[in-house]
Design a protein around this motif. Structure first.
Motif, PDB file in Angstrom:
ATOM      1  N   LYS A  42       0.857  -1.188   0.000  1.00 30.02           N
ATOM      2  CA  LYS A  42       0.000   0.000   0.000  1.00 30.02           C
ATOM      3  C   LYS A  42       0.888   1.231   0.000  1.00 30.02           C
ATOM      4  CE  LYS A  42      -3.559   2.402   2.726  1.00 30.02           C
ATOM      5  NZ  LYS A  42      -4.439   2.757   1.585  1.00 30.02           N
ATOM      6  N   GLY A  43       0.594   2.157  -0.898  1.00 30.78           N
ATOM      7  CA  GLY A  43       1.350   3.395  -0.960  1.00 30.78           C
ATOM      8  C   GLY A  43       0.851   4.392   0.071  1.00 30.78           C
ATOM      9  N   SER A  44       0.220   5.463  -0.392  1.00 33.73           N
ATOM     10  CA  SER A  44      -0.304   6.486   0.504  1.00 33.73           C
ATOM     11  C   SER A  44      -1.640   6.058   1.087  1.00 33.73           C
ATOM     12  CB  SER A  44      -0.476   7.802  -0.252  1.00 33.73           C
ATOM     13  OG  SER A  44      -1.529   7.680  -1.208  1.00 33.73           O
ATOM     14  N   ASP A  45      -2.165   6.864   2.018  1.00 32.58           N
ATOM     15  CA  ASP A  45      -3.497   6.583   2.557  1.00 32.58           C
ATOM     16  C   ASP A  45      -4.521   6.455   1.439  1.00 32.58           C
ATOM     17  OD1 ASP A  45      -2.736   6.501   5.177  1.00 32.58           O
ATOM     18  OD2 ASP A  45      -3.632   8.415   5.761  1.00 32.58           O
ATOM     19  N   ALA A  46      -4.401   7.298   0.416  1.00 31.92           N
ATOM     20  CA  ALA A  46      -5.394   7.334  -0.651  1.00 31.92           C
ATOM     21  C   ALA A  46      -5.294   6.161  -1.615  1.00 31.92           C
ATOM     22  CB  ALA A  46      -5.278   8.641  -1.441  1.00 31.92           C
ATOM     23  N   ASP A  47      -4.217   5.387  -1.542  1.00 36.00           N
ATOM     24  CA  ASP A  47      -4.037   4.259  -2.453  1.00 36.00           C
ATOM     25  C   ASP A  47      -4.674   2.996  -1.873  1.00 36.00           C
ATOM     26  OD1 ASP A  47      -2.493   5.731  -4.286  1.00 36.00           O
ATOM     27  OD2 ASP A  47      -0.686   5.425  -3.054  1.00 36.00           O
ATOM     28  N   PRO A  48      -5.363   2.216  -2.689  1.00 38.69           N
ATOM     29  CA  PRO A  48      -5.885   0.942  -2.193  1.00 38.69           C
ATOM     30  C   PRO A  48      -4.767  -0.067  -1.994  1.00 38.69           C
ATOM     31  CG  PRO A  48      -6.305   1.147  -4.534  1.00 38.69           C
ATOM     32  CD  PRO A  48      -5.728   2.459  -4.100  1.00 38.69           C
ATOM     33  N   VAL A  49      -5.057  -1.096  -1.236  1.00 41.56           N
ATOM     34  CA  VAL A  49      -4.115  -2.197  -1.070  1.00 41.56           C
ATOM     35  C   VAL A  49      -3.962  -2.925  -2.408  1.00 41.56           C
ATOM     36  CG1 VAL A  49      -3.816  -4.474  -0.011  1.00 41.56           C
ATOM     37  CG2 VAL A  49      -4.508  -2.522   1.385  1.00 41.56           C
ATOM     38  N   VAL A  50      -2.737  -3.227  -2.780  1.00 40.30           N
ATOM     39  CA  VAL A  50      -2.440  -3.944  -4.017  1.00 40.30           C
ATOM     40  C   VAL A  50      -2.046  -5.370  -3.663  1.00 40.30           C
ATOM     41  CG1 VAL A  50      -0.937  -4.082  -6.029  1.00 40.30           C
ATOM     42  CG2 VAL A  50      -1.730  -1.847  -5.212  1.00 40.30           C
ATOM     43  N   LEU A  51      -2.707  -6.337  -4.278  1.00 44.37           N
ATOM     44  CA  LEU A  51      -2.409  -7.750  -4.072  1.00 44.37           C
ATOM     45  C   LEU A  51      -1.690  -8.290  -5.307  1.00 44.37           C
ATOM     46  CD1 LEU A  51      -5.841  -8.888  -2.586  1.00 44.37           C
ATOM     47  CD2 LEU A  51      -3.739  -8.347  -1.322  1.00 44.37           C
ATOM     48  N   THR A  52      -0.567  -8.959  -5.101  1.00 46.35           N
ATOM     49  CA  THR A  52       0.244  -9.450  -6.212  1.00 46.35           C
ATOM     50  C   THR A  52       0.497 -10.938  -6.037  1.00 46.35           C
ATOM     51  OG1 THR A  52       1.332  -7.293  -6.358  1.00 46.35           O
ATOM     52  CG2 THR A  52       2.385  -9.141  -7.497  1.00 46.35           C
ATOM     53  N   ALA A  53       0.246 -11.715  -7.093  1.00 43.99           N
ATOM     54  CA  ALA A  53       0.439 -13.158  -7.060  1.00 43.99           C
ATOM     55  C   ALA A  53       1.926 -13.497  -7.126  1.00 43.99           C
ATOM     56  CB  ALA A  53      -0.304 -13.813  -8.213  1.00 43.99           C
ATOM     57  N   ALA A  54       2.236 -14.759  -6.885  1.00 48.19           N
ATOM     58  CA  ALA A  54       3.631 -15.193  -6.858  1.00 48.19           C
ATOM     59  C   ALA A  54       4.338 -14.971  -8.186  1.00 48.19           C
ATOM     60  CB  ALA A  54       3.709 -16.666  -6.453  1.00 48.19           C
ATOM     61  N   ASP A  55       3.593 -15.022  -9.300  1.00 47.38           N
ATOM     62  CA  ASP A  55       4.210 -14.815 -10.616  1.00 47.38           C
ATOM     63  C   ASP A  55       4.272 -13.348 -11.012  1.00 47.38           C
ATOM     64  OD1 ASP A  55       1.571 -14.236 -11.146  1.00 47.38           O
ATOM     65  OD2 ASP A  55       1.301 -15.744 -12.713  1.00 47.38           O
ATOM     66  N   GLY A  56       3.900 -12.447 -10.113  1.00 48.26           N
ATOM     67  CA  GLY A  56       3.959 -11.023 -10.391  1.00 48.26           C
ATOM     68  C   GLY A  56       2.695 -10.434 -10.982  1.00 48.26           C
ATOM     69  N   SER A  57       1.703 -11.265 -11.255  1.00 53.55           N
ATOM     70  CA  SER A  57       0.455 -10.774 -11.839  1.00 53.55           C
ATOM     71  C   SER A  57      -0.484 -10.264 -10.747  1.00 53.55           C
ATOM     72  CB  SER A  57      -0.238 -11.892 -12.619  1.00 53.55           C
ATOM     73  OG  SER A  57      -0.585 -12.948 -11.750  1.00 53.55           O
ATOM     74  N   PRO A  58      -1.426  -9.385 -11.098  1.00 52.69           N
ATOM     75  CA  PRO A  58      -2.391  -8.908 -10.106  1.00 52.69           C
ATOM     76  C   PRO A  58      -3.287 -10.046  -9.628  1.00 52.69           C
ATOM     77  CG  PRO A  58      -2.366  -7.477 -12.047  1.00 52.69           C
ATOM     78  CD  PRO A  58      -1.582  -8.706 -12.398  1.00 52.69           C
ATOM     79  N   VAL A  59      -3.597 -10.060  -8.352  1.00 49.95           N
ATOM     80  CA  VAL A  59      -4.500 -11.069  -7.801  1.00 49.95           C
ATOM     81  C   VAL A  59      -5.921 -10.786  -8.276  1.00 49.95           C
ATOM     82  CG1 VAL A  59      -5.592 -11.901  -5.693  1.00 49.95           C
ATOM     83  CG2 VAL A  59      -3.105 -11.626  -5.795  1.00 49.95           C
ATOM     84  N   LEU A  60      -6.612 -11.824  -8.719  1.00 55.11           N
ATOM     85  CA  LEU A  60      -7.993 -11.712  -9.158  1.00 55.11           C
ATOM     86  C   LEU A  60      -8.887 -12.499  -8.208  1.00 55.11           C
ATOM     87  CD1 LEU A  60      -7.585 -12.162 -13.037  1.00 55.11           C
ATOM     88  CD2 LEU A  60      -7.721 -10.028 -11.726  1.00 55.11           C
ATOM     89  N   LEU A  61      -9.825 -11.811  -7.583  1.00 52.37           N
ATOM     90  CA  LEU A  61     -10.787 -12.444  -6.701  1.00 52.37           C
ATOM     91  C   LEU A  61     -12.009 -12.868  -7.494  1.00 52.37           C
ATOM     92  CD1 LEU A  61     -10.687  -9.871  -3.740  1.00 52.37           C
ATOM     93  CD2 LEU A  61      -9.247 -11.903  -4.076  1.00 52.37           C
ATOM     94  N   ALA A  62     -12.904 -13.598  -6.848  1.00 56.28           N
ATOM     95  CA  ALA A  62     -14.193 -13.912  -7.465  1.00 56.28           C
ATOM     96  C   ALA A  62     -15.142 -12.741  -7.211  1.00 56.28           C
ATOM     97  CB  ALA A  62     -14.769 -15.194  -6.872  1.00 56.28           C
ATOM     98  N   PRO A  63     -15.944 -12.351  -8.176  1.00 60.57           N
ATOM     99  CA  PRO A  63     -16.913 -11.283  -7.921  1.00 60.57           C
ATOM    100  C   PRO A  63     -17.814 -11.636  -6.740  1.00 60.57           C
ATOM    101  CG  PRO A  63     -16.768 -11.734 -10.272  1.00 60.57           C
ATOM    102  CD  PRO A  63     -15.991 -12.816  -9.583  1.00 60.57           C
ATOM    103  N   GLY A  64     -17.967 -10.689  -5.839  1.00 60.26           N
ATOM    104  CA  GLY A  64     -18.775 -10.925  -4.649  1.00 60.26           C
ATOM    105  C   GLY A  64     -18.244 -10.140  -3.466  1.00 60.26           C
TER     106      GLY A  64
END
Length: 355
Positions: free
Chosen positions: A315-337
């Motif tokens: 997480k960068g600044s307060d205004a930035d959301p938490v960033v989730l990164t997978a082991a291969d460097g790709s963005p984490v994708l959750l299931a809609p919900g």
């Protein structure tokens, strides 16, 4: 008739018959003259591109249209005396944090659905601005220490407080104070100023199709997720394959909301975080802890679709959301919900996955 007249009549008959010669059934008819009108050119319509389906920003679920209201974050307490809570199952995102005395407190975020009553509402804590600033919406609390309240406003949120006498809050129900403050969200939405009326940005990434969630692509089957925030806060999440949700328990007790609905989530995101003492004391004399999020990062566990994957968060600044990164460097994708975010201390806390 004279010979001359008969000859003339014969010539007339021959003149009439001669054009008919060659037009019998055995001979082809003369070809028609070519048309001087050009045929209309054949045109092919350009393929149409279907309009993308709008999705709710905090769940990724398809909707007919995104509701224009802002996000509303509400501080809800979670010790045994506060359970079952009202409005908990309608939240898009819920954050669980460690507070003084070893108990946990929740930040429930509403946008796609808004219940009529939410609570018990309690006071804000120092990590709340880092959690809620990326929403740039409304923040509701029973009150809090002045520096914490000022930090919420400084983070770009519109603050509403029971202690300040804002509309929408009231004491109700059988519990004694301070466990009986409940919120009707309607007056807060009506009082939203022009700078806090827009829907929030997405806080997490969502898989576009089934089977592309990060845990499905690179995770392990998991039946239960056991967490320990402190000796007093030991929630767990069990996968329900029929409902396709993670069902929550508080210790050995299944968690239910005030309306009798089981507390559940499509995704559970566990962030391993550093928790420090602030030096401040609550009214009971307990030290107030702070979870460090801004400018930090670490290990995380994502639970989706009956599987878990170890990832990293930042997480960068307060205004930035938490960033989730997978082991291969790709963005984490959750299931809609819906999503619960568990802030588990790196020192005293623990995370156990049960296959």
């Amino acid at each position: 008739m004279t010979r001359t007249r008969r000859a003339r009549a014969l010539l007339v008959l021959l003149a009439v018959a001669l054009p008919l010669v060659g037009c019998g059934a055995d001979e082809p008819a003369p070809a028609a003259a070519p048309s001087t009108t050009a045929a209309a050119p054949t045109t092919t319509a350009a393929p149409s591109t279907p309009a993308s389906q709008p999705v709710a920003p905090l769940t990724g679920l398809p909707v007919a249209a995104v509701d224009p209201r802002p996000a509303l974050a509400v501080k809800i307490e979670n010790p045994p005396i506060a359970r079952p809570q009202a409005g908990l199952t309608e939240a898009d995102i819920v954050w669980e944090q460690l507070v003084e005395g070893g108990t946990s407190r929740l930040v429930a975020v509403y946008q796609s659905r808004v219940p009529a009553s939410i609570g018990p509402v309690r006071s804000t804590r120092p990590m709340d601005p880092a959690i809620t600033a990326p929403l740039h919406g409304l923040f509701a609390t029973s009150g809090g220490q002045v520096p914490y309240l000022q930090a919420v406003s400084a983070a770009g949120l519109q603050l509403f407080s029971f202690d300040a006498g804002d509309d929408g809050f009231a004491r109700q129900g059988p519990r004694s104070a301070p466990h009986n403050v409940y919120l009707d969200p309607a007056p807060l939405y009506a009082a939203a100023d022009p700078a806090h009326q827009a829907p929030p940005a997405a806080q997490f990434g969502y898989a576009p199709t089934a089977g592309t969630q990060t845990t499905v692509v690179a995770g392990a089957p998991t039946a239960r997720l056991d967490l320990r925030l402190s000796p007093e806060a030991v929630p767990s999440w069990t996968w329900n394959p029929l409902a396709r949700v993670w069902e929550r328990a508080e210790g050995a007790d299944p968690a239910f909301a005030a309306d009798g609905v089981r507390v559940a989530a499509t995704n559970v995101v566990v962030l391993r975080v550093e928790v420090v003492e602030t030096g401040a004391l609550d009214p009971a004399g307990n030290h107030v802890p702070e979870t460090l999020l801004t400018g930090r990062g670490g290990q995380a566990v994502v639970a989706t679709a009956g599987r878990t994957a170890t990832v990293t968060w930042s997480k960068g600044s307060d205004a930035d959301p938490v960033v989730l990164t997978a082991a291969d460097g790709s963005p984490v994708l959750l299931a809609p919900g819906t999503t619960w975010v568990e802030l588990v201390p790196t020192g005293s806390g623990s995370v156990t996955t049960v296959p």
